[in-house]
Structure formats: structure tokens, C-alpha cells
Scaffold this active site. Structure first.
Site, PDB file in Angstrom:
ATOM      1  N   ALA A  18       0.850  -1.195   0.000  1.00 11.82           N
ATOM      2  CA  ALA A  18       0.000   0.000   0.000  1.00 11.82           C
ATOM      3  C   ALA A  18       0.883   1.242   0.000  1.00 11.82           C
ATOM      4  O   ALA A  18       2.007   1.215   0.512  1.00 11.82           O
ATOM      5  CB  ALA A  18      -0.875  -0.010   1.241  1.00 11.82           C
TER       6      ALA A  18
ATOM      7  N   GLY B  37       0.571  -5.053   0.960  1.00 13.84           N
ATOM      8  CA  GLY B  37      -0.440  -5.114  -0.092  1.00 13.84           C
ATOM      9  C   GLY B  37       0.092  -5.753  -1.371  1.00 13.84           C
ATOM     10  O   GLY B  37      -0.679  -6.341  -2.146  1.00 13.84           O
TER      11      GLY B  37
ATOM     12  N   GLU C 160      -0.377  -9.314  -0.760  1.00 15.39           N
ATOM     13  CA  GLU C 160      -1.815  -9.623  -0.820  1.00 15.39           C
ATOM     14  C   GLU C 160      -2.317  -9.636  -2.264  1.00 15.39           C
ATOM     15  O   GLU C 160      -3.160 -10.451  -2.638  1.00 15.39           O
ATOM     16  CB  GLU C 160      -2.609  -8.606   0.019  1.00 15.39           C
ATOM     17  CG  GLU C 160      -2.418  -8.860   1.513  1.00 15.39           C
ATOM     18  CD  GLU C 160      -2.874  -7.703   2.379  1.00 15.39           C
ATOM     19  OE1 GLU C 160      -2.515  -6.551   2.055  1.00 15.39           O
ATOM     20  OE2 GLU C 160      -3.588  -7.955   3.360  1.00 15.39           O
TER      21      GLU C 160
ATOM     22  N   GLU D 103       3.330  -4.855   8.056  1.00 19.24           N
ATOM     23  CA  GLU D 103       2.364  -3.933   8.677  1.00 19.24           C
ATOM     24  C   GLU D 103       2.539  -3.826  10.187  1.00 19.24           C
ATOM     25  O   GLU D 103       2.344  -2.763  10.776  1.00 19.24           O
ATOM     26  CB  GLU D 103       0.926  -4.382   8.374  1.00 19.24           C
ATOM     27  CG  GLU D 103       0.468  -4.140   6.950  1.00 19.24           C
ATOM     28  CD  GLU D 103       0.895  -5.227   5.975  1.00 19.24           C
ATOM     29  OE1 GLU D 103       1.719  -6.087   6.349  1.00 19.24           O
ATOM     30  OE2 GLU D 103       0.417  -5.213   4.830  1.00 19.24           O
TER      31      GLU D 103
HETATM   32  N1  COA Z   1       4.467   3.601   0.389  1.00 18.92           N
HETATM   33  C1  COA Z   1       4.936   4.805   0.029  1.00 18.92           C
HETATM   34  N2  COA Z   1       6.247   5.072  -0.118  1.00 18.92           N
HETATM   35  C2  COA Z   1       7.107   4.062   0.101  1.00 18.92           C
HETATM   36  C3  COA Z   1       6.680   2.779   0.465  1.00 18.92           C
HETATM   37  C4  COA Z   1       5.289   2.559   0.597  1.00 18.92           C
HETATM   38  N3  COA Z   1       4.800   1.360   0.925  1.00 18.92           N
HETATM   39  N4  COA Z   1       7.763   1.994   0.618  1.00 18.92           N
HETATM   40  C5  COA Z   1       8.820   2.758   0.335  1.00 18.92           C
HETATM   41  N5  COA Z   1       8.429   4.010   0.014  1.00 18.92           N
HETATM   42  C6  COA Z   1       9.272   5.130  -0.409  1.00 18.92           C
HETATM   43  C7  COA Z   1      10.231   5.583   0.684  1.00 18.92           C
HETATM   44  O1  COA Z   1       9.640   6.541   1.513  1.00 18.92           O
HETATM   45  C8  COA Z   1      11.367   6.155  -0.132  1.00 18.92           C
HETATM   46  O2  COA Z   1      10.962   7.429  -0.561  1.00 18.92           O
HETATM   47  P1  COA Z   1      12.056   8.590  -0.778  1.00 18.92           P
HETATM   48  O3  COA Z   1      13.015   8.072  -1.791  1.00 18.92           O
HETATM   49  O4  COA Z   1      11.269   9.758  -1.208  1.00 18.92           O
HETATM   50  O5  COA Z   1      12.702   8.785   0.560  1.00 18.92           O
HETATM   51  C9  COA Z   1      11.405   5.265  -1.376  1.00 18.92           C
HETATM   52  O6  COA Z   1      10.111   4.648  -1.442  1.00 18.92           O
HETATM   53  C10 COA Z   1      12.443   4.182  -1.338  1.00 18.92           C
HETATM   54  O7  COA Z   1      12.290   3.456  -0.116  1.00 18.92           O
HETATM   55  P2  COA Z   1      13.528   2.975   0.746  1.00 18.92           P
HETATM   56  O8  COA Z   1      13.002   2.412   2.005  1.00 18.92           O
HETATM   57  O9  COA Z   1      14.518   4.071   0.828  1.00 18.92           O
HETATM   58  O10 COA Z   1      14.121   1.849  -0.203  1.00 18.92           O
HETATM   59  P3  COA Z   1      14.825   0.510   0.212  1.00 18.92           P
HETATM   60  O11 COA Z   1      15.225  -0.108  -1.051  1.00 18.92           O
HETATM   61  O12 COA Z   1      15.836   0.755   1.283  1.00 18.92           O
HETATM   62  O13 COA Z   1      13.690  -0.389   0.923  1.00 18.92           O
HETATM   63  C11 COA Z   1      11.514  -1.400   1.173  1.00 18.92           C
HETATM   64  C12 COA Z   1      12.556  -0.797   0.206  1.00 18.92           C
HETATM   65  C13 COA Z   1      10.306  -1.769   0.354  1.00 18.92           C
HETATM   66  C14 COA Z   1      12.110  -2.649   1.850  1.00 18.92           C
HETATM   67  C15 COA Z   1      11.145  -0.378   2.264  1.00 18.92           C
HETATM   68  O14 COA Z   1      10.872   0.853   1.627  1.00 18.92           O
HETATM   69  C16 COA Z   1       9.931  -0.753   3.062  1.00 18.92           C
HETATM   70  O15 COA Z   1      10.032  -1.540   3.966  1.00 18.92           O
HETATM   71  N6  COA Z   1       8.773  -0.142   2.708  1.00 18.92           N
HETATM   72  C17 COA Z   1       7.558  -0.318   3.475  1.00 18.92           C
HETATM   73  C18 COA Z   1       6.857  -1.567   3.062  1.00 18.92           C
HETATM   74  C19 COA Z   1       5.586  -1.708   3.877  1.00 18.92           C
HETATM   75  O16 COA Z   1       5.575  -1.553   5.067  1.00 18.92           O
HETATM   76  N7  COA Z   1       4.514  -2.048   3.176  1.00 18.92           N
HETATM   77  C20 COA Z   1       3.260  -2.272   3.807  1.00 18.92           C
HETATM   78  C21 COA Z   1       2.478  -1.011   3.912  1.00 18.92           C
HETATM   79  S1  COA Z   1       1.111  -1.205   4.987  1.00 18.92           S
END
Ligand code: COA
Length: 684
Positions: free
Chosen positions: A63, A102, A105, A125
Site C-alpha cells: 500500500a 499489499g 496480498e 504492517e
Molecule cells: N508507500 C509509500 N512510499 C514508500 C513505500 C510505501 N509502501 N515503501 C517505500 N516508500 C518510499 C520511501 O519513503 C522512499 O521514498 P524517498 O526516496 O522519497 O525517501 C522510497 O520509497 C524508497 O524506499 P527505501 O526504504 O529508501 O528503499 P529501500 O530499497 O531501502 O527499501 C523497502 C525498500 C520496500 C524494503 C522499504 O521501503 C519498506 O520496507 N517499505 C515499506 C513496506 C511496507 O511496510 N509495506 C506495507 C504497507 S502497509
């Protein structure tokens, strides 16, 4: 082709590729684009099946978290998943890289799930104070059983393609997309995939979940999401899917607005924001770092050497005397032994990392190092002589870093002919465990050195925050004032155990007095003695305790009593007597102090100092200071950090308190001009 998706065909397969940078977060526009592309392929007679995939490292990070605060619009992810589940043509998720939340999912809503070998699936989450909200709690148990599903949901941790395959989440693993597509075509020739999790039932009984849930619930410290996750998976056993999904949706929405979830989202974005530096843009070139030197193999140096070796750098550790070097290397080995005994590292991995570390008694061994981190005794003359020597020995372009926690990095840099290569890397103790890395920018530090140091942080498993030069930099400068307020409160009428109880009830891992007992009262005492009479800190009681040999846990008594080696202290009547005597000596009439006053005085000291630090340009933004406190000082992520807590409380209220404390308590409460200004804007 849009910047959200691209579509093409491969024989009778219609491929939808998500291409929304940077991580394929499933925001509204992407959901719409996938939905439309699916409809187009579904109505195309030349297409037999549809493949949904991502690009690069990401299938989808789930998401779009930014929508949680800005509002979400239909079609929701649940609508899109329902559309795919009801598709008249089979939809196969081809999971490349990360499929989180998501994204996972979405894949579970497809008729088949094929993984590439780099695939990783997770439900993170829980780390954001929530549970999966688009079917995860109901469908994963149907697919792989309740206990395994609950473990994935409660841990928040990714599982590999192989594990996903072993558990029955992925039906195949291929090395490349081309191989996967060939396989999918062949499999389809045998008949369409018929394994939608929504059509399955959960075997066993909800009682099977208790063993998995117990440790997570114990660690939850009252956070609501883990208990809700358990409830959701329990429902999957005996509740019709649609009722389970409706419950999950409602619970997800309610948890999303909880203060904990808001705070955790704040920390998530704050940690990413902290990497951005106004005058050092992301495209700033970085220096290559393959080899490192660490000067000093004490506790700090040993931990730093381990971090560098873990990150794949070859490391040369320097101590002047051979026996100290041997002790240092033994210290590093002990850290690896501990990691192994705790099951964090295999023997082979530990040996491979240790093999990258060597020692020398001569700094000349650092002539080829790309970066040197100095971790010697905290005294300016010693540090300056180390840097003067490094200046002569190190190759041009080497980064020269100091791990000082208090000293002026400009003065250290001035001992070299290349101050542009000098930077502070302030690790927190124990360096191989604590996540925070303060990157200290001196006046002349070159932009590419800053960019390289900030990029090194995540390689070392650290969360880097850029700060400027001042006494204590950002974290310690704020924390000293927090501790000082606790000392003043003790002199005014509070008792150590009251202060600790208030702050640990608020969420701190330990109260400040218990922390002093753990660290040893002699540590602060020595620093205050070295600073001499100009030391601005009224730590009279602490000093008396240290002088009387009450050094904390190690001597069985400090602020608390620790009978028979106990780790949890008991109130000490003698300390209470001493505290009262100090108040009397200072002519202070002790009074009853409310828990609220204790909380606000300690926290607003952090906040007021924090705004001063930003005003002075020492830190870039309030959220950076939150990152510092949750990663370096045991502050609870579920509170978002002190600056976020102040914003949530209302900056106008905080500013009013600070003004009142200034009038009633003393000059150390002089309000930060920036705090007052922000309070007015927040008020408007
Ligand atoms: N929604 C919106 N923005 C997101 C996002 C999400 N689910 N996941 C990552 N981003 C954004 C970050 O804020 C970052 O933005 P920026 O470049 O403007 O700072 C960019 O995407 C890159 O993310 P980053 O965490 O720096 O990259 P990474 O390669 O180190 O890690 C993930 C990637 C996916 C492992 C990590 O971003 C993450 O854990 N994201 C959350 C996933 C999550 O919790 N999903 C469930 C949502 S309920």
C-alpha cells in the site's frame, strides 16, 4: 505504457508490469492502471492468461503509506484483488524481488504465484502498528496453515523465495523472467491454475496458534496490533471469508488512526527523510570504500571494526602495543562468537568476516585504506596527533573519520592538511548493536565525503543522521539537558524512582537514573570533573554518590540498591536521605511534583534544545532528531520521538509550558526562537 505500468504480450500471455518508481507502492493511480489493463487483456480473445509482475528489485512494496494520512479513494486494493480473483482468465503473479504488505496480498489474490529466485514476501504492517488490510490475515492461513501464517504476520520479517516455496506460497521458482514465462506457458497447457487462497479452508484448530503468538504478545508492551493479528488468524479457521475480510478491513482502518500507527509511520518516513541533505544532492558522487582502518581496538573500536567487516570491507585494526592489539582482536572475535551462539550468524559467515580483519601496531598499515575511523581515547591532543599522522600516511582521497562523541571536529580536521576529507562518525555504544550513526559535518568537509559517509550508514546496518559541530552534537547535547532536568527535579522534590517510573510508563526502555546506574556513575562524574567548575550541570547528588563509591549496578548500589547482583534496582533509603540533605544544603524547600510535570519538564527540555539545535543549523529538521532518539537513546518508536510527541501535543501548548518554566525555574529554559515561531504557525 505509462509511468505506472507497461503491458505487452508473450504468446497468449498478457503481461502487466508495474513500473511505478521507486518501489511500486500501490497508490490510487497504479490500482486504476492495473485494473484497466486487466480488463483489456480479459476481453482480448488472443490472450489466454494474464501475468502480473514488477520491475527491478520490486514486485510491490505494498500500500502507498502516504495515502494513510492523505486519504484513500476507490478502487481500493481489496476491490482490485476481488476483480483479479473473479477474472475469467487466470491471473498469475510473477513475483520478482520484494512483495510486501499489499503487494503480497495482491499476489495472493492471483490464481497462481510464481517466484523468481530473488523474490521476498513479507507482511511488515506490524512494524507500522497495523495488520495486513487486504486479505492477508484471512488468506495466508488458508494457504499455509494458521501457525506459519501468524508467524509471518507477527514477525513482519521477509521470507525468501525458497522458504515461500517450501511453505506452499509460491508454486515455482525460476532464475529469470524468461524462464518463468516459458514455465507458465507449459503449466497452462496442462490446465489453468486453480489455487485461489480464498477457496481454501484452514486445517487444525485456533488453539494451535498460542505457541507462536506467546512471545510476540509478551513483547508487544500493550501495542494493539499483535493481539488483533492473532484474532484475525483465529477467525480464519471458522469464519466465512467475506465476514473475516470485513472484520480485517474495519480493524485495519481503526488501527491506522491509532497514535502508535501514526508515530510509526512518522518514524518510517523520518528515517528516509534524514538521508536527504539540502546542499548535497543525491547525485553527488561517492568515493569507493573497499578497505578501512580502525584506530583503537577498545570496546568502541572493536564494534566499529565488526560493522565494517560485516559490510564487506577489509579492515585493519591499529593498536600501538602488541598485547593491546591482541586483546582488541580477541574482543572482536568474542563479538562474533556471541552472534554465533545467539544463532544470528553461521560459523562459516563469522569466519569469513573475521578473515577480513587484520591487525597492526603501525599506522603505516593504513596507507592504502579508503576510510579510517579513529576510536582512541577522548582527548583533543591525542586525536590531533593521530590525525596529523594519518595526514602523512593515508593516500590522497582517503576519508579520515573521528568517532568523537564530544570534541570539536573542526579542531581535529585542522591537524591535517586536508580538512575536506575529515568527518565525524559518531557511533553509539555498543557500536555493533546500536542503530544510530551521527555523521558530523565539519566546516570544510567536502560534499562527496558527506555523501559517502551517509551512504556508508545503511551498508553498516545503521540509520545515519547528519549533524553539525557543537558540544555533544545533536543527540548528546539534547540528552544531557534531559538528564540535567531529572537532576533538578530530584533537588526540587522528586525521587529517582518516581522519575524513572514516569518515563518508563511513557515508553522509555529505562528511566534516566536506572540508565546512569547501568552505565556507571563514575562515567559522568569523570566528564564533569574534567570540565571543571564551568560545568553547567547541577549533578550534586550524582557526584556525591560517585564519590561514596555508589557507582551503580557494578558496585551493587548507585541511585538504586542491587542486592545479590540483582539487575533491577530497589529504592535506597540512604539515597533518599542524601537527596534530602542536598536540597536542604541548597536552601530548596522540597515539594510534591506531579507525574505530568516530570514528564513535560524532561521531554520539553529535549524539544526546546532540539529547536535551538535546528536554529543553529546543527541539525536539518525536527524529524532528524526523532530518528536520533528512537535509534540511539531507547526512545519508543510508538511515540515517534520527542519532536513528534511535542507536535502531537501541540506546539503552542509546549511553547507556553517552556515560557512558564523559564519564568519559574531558570535561564536554562530560555525558549528557542524557532519553537516560538513554529508554535505561532501551528496555532494559526
Ligand atoms: N508507500 C509509500 N512510499 C514508500 C513505500 C510505501 N509502501 N515503501 C517505500 N516508500 C518510499 C520511501 O519513503 C522512499 O521514498 P524517498 O526516496 O522519497 O525517501 C522510497 O520509497 C524508497 O524506499 P527505501 O526504504 O529508501 O528503499 P529501500 O530499497 O531501502 O527499501 C523497502 C525498500 C520496500 C524494503 C522499504 O521501503 C519498506 O520496507 N517499505 C515499506 C513496506 C511496507 O511496510 N509495506 C506495507 C504497507 S502497509
Amino acid at each position: 505504457m505509462t509511468d505506472l505500468i507497461s503491458t505487452h504480450t508473450h504468446g497468449a500471455l498478457g503481461i502487466i508490469r508495474m513500473t511505478r518508481g521507486p518501489v511500486n507502492a500501490l497508490g490510487h493511480a497504479l490500482r486504476v492502471a492495473i485494473s484497466q489493463a486487466h480488463r483489456t487483456f480479459e476481453s482480448d480473445p488472443a490472450i489466454a492468461a494474464i501475468v502480473l509482475t514488477g520491475q527491478g528489485r520490486f514486485f510491490s512494496a505494498g500500500a502507498d503509506i502516504t495515502e494513510f494520512d492523505s486519504g484513500r479513494r476507490a478502487p481500493f486494493l481489496t476491490d482490485l484483488i476481488a476483480q483479479l480473483e473473479a477474472s475469467t482468465k487466470p491471473v498469475i503473479a510473477l513475483v520478482n524481488g520484494i512483495a510486501y504488505g499489499g503487494g503480497f496480498e495482491l499476489a495472493l489474490g492471483c490464481h497462481g504465484l510464481a517466484a523468481l529466485s530473488d523474490a521476498k514476501v513479507a507482511f511488515p504492517e506490524i512494524t507500522l502498528g497495523n495488520i495486513p488490510g487486504a486479505g492477508g490475515t484471512q488468506k495466508l492461513p488458508r494457504l499455509i496453515g494458521g501457525p506459519a501464517a501468524l508467524d509471518i504476520i507477527l514477525s513482519g520479517k521477509p521470507i525468501s523465495a525458497k522458504r515461500a516455496h517450501d511453505l506452499g506460497i509460491a508454486q515455482s521458482i525460476d532464475g529469470t523472467e524468461a524462464e518463468a514465462l516459458t514455465r507458465i506457458e507449459a503449466d497452462l497447457a496442462d490446465g489453468p491454475p486453480q489455487r485461489l487462497p480464498r477457496d481454501l479452508t484452514v486445517e487444525g484448530s485456533p488453539e494451535d496458534l498460542s505457541e507462536v503468538a506467546a512471545p510476540y504478545l509478551r513483547r508487544a508492551r500493550g501495542a494493539p496490533a499483535p493481539a488483533k493479528a492473532l484474532e484475525g488468524v483465529q477467525m480464519a479457521y471458522d469464519t466465512p471469508l467475506d465476514a473475516g475480510l470485513a472484520w480485517e478491513r474495519e480493524t485495519f482502518t481503526a488501527l491506522n488512526t491509532s497514535p502508535e500507527a501514526k508515530a510509526l509511520r512518522h518514524v518510517f518516513f523520518a528515517e528516509r527523510e534524514a538521508r536527504k541533505i539540502e546542499d548535497v544532492p543525491p547525485q553527488t558522487p561517492k568515493r569507493a570504500l573497499a578497505s578501512a582502518g580502525v584506530i583503537g581496538a577498545g570496546t568502541m573500536g572493536a564494534g566499529i571494526a565488526k560493522c565494517l567487516a560485516d559490510a564487506g570491507l577489509s579492515v585493519t585494526v591499529i593498536e600501538q602495543e602488541q598485547d593491546r592489539l591482541d586483546q582488541g582482536l580477541a574482543r572482536i572475535r568474542a563479538i562474533y562468537d556471541e552472534a554465533q551462539s545467539k544463532g544470528r550468524l553461521s560459523k562459516a559467515d563469522a569466519e569469513a568476516r573475521l578473515a577480513r580483519i587484520s591487525g597492526s601496531t603501525s599506522m603505516d598499515a593504513l596507507c592504502e585504506a579508503d576510510i579510517v575511523v579513529e576510536a582512541v581515547f577522548e582527548a583533543m591532543d591525542i586525536k590531533r596527533s593521530v590525525f596529523a599522522a594519518l595526514d602523512k600516511i593515508c593516500k590522497p582521497g582517503a576519508i579520515l573519520a573521528t568517532n568523537t562523541s564530544t570534541l570539536d571536529v573542526n579542531e581535529i580536521a585542522a591537524a591535517t592538511s586536508r580538512p575536506e576529507d575529515v568527518i565525524g562518525l559518531h557511533f553509539f555504544s555498543p557500536a555493533h548493536i546500536m542503530k544510530l550513526l551521527e555523521v558530523v559535518r565539519a566546516d570544510k568537509t567536502a560534499p562527496d565525503v558527506i555523501a559517502t559517509a551517509m551512504a556508508l550508514g545503511p551498508r553498516l546496518g545503521k540509520v545515519p543522521v547528519l549533524v553539525g559541530v557543537c558540544d555533544g552534537f545533536a543527540g548528546n547535547r539534547m540528552f544531557i539537558n534531559f538528564n540535567r532536568e531529572a537532576q533538578i527535579l530530584i533537588e526540587e522534590g522528586a525521587l529517582p524512582w518516581q522519575i524513572d517510573a514516569v518515563l518508563s510508563d511513557w515508553g522509555l526502555a529505562m528511566g534516566p537514573l536506572a540508565v546512569m546506574d547501568l552505565a556507571g556513575l563514575d562515567v559522568g562524574y569523570r566528564i564533569r570533573q574534567a570540565r571543571g567548575p564551568q560545568s553547567p550541570y547541577p549533578f550534586t547528588t550524582a557526584d556525591r554518590l560517585a564519590e561514596a563509591g555508589h557507582l551503580g549496578q557494578k558496585t551493587g548500589r548507585g541511585w538504586y540498591l542491587y542486592p545479590d547482583g540483582a539487575r533491577r534496582g530497589q529504592p535506597d533509603p540512604e539515597v533518599e536521605t542524601l537527596i534530602k540533605a542536598v536540597s536542604q544544603e541548597k536552601g530548596i524547600t522540597r515539594r510534591e511534583i506531579s507525574d505530568e510535570e516530570i514528564l513535560h519538564r524532561c521531554l520539553w527540555q529535549l524539544v526546546n534544545t532540539g529547536y535551538q539545535i535546528i536554529e543553529e543549523g546543527i541539525a536539518q529538521r525536527p524529524s532528524d532528531l526523532d530518528v536520533i532518539f528512537v535509534n540511539g537513546y531507547g526512545f519508543p518508536k510508538t511515540r515517534g520521538g520527542p519532536m513528534f510527541f511535542a507536535e502531537q501535543t501541540g506546539l503552542a501548548r509546549v511553547a507556553a509550558d517552556v515560557r512558564r518554566f523559564h519564568a519559574e525555574i531558570g535561564a536554562h529554559w530560555t525558549p528557542s526562537a524557532l519553537l516560538l515561531e513554529q508554535a505561532e504557525t501551528a496555532d494559526a
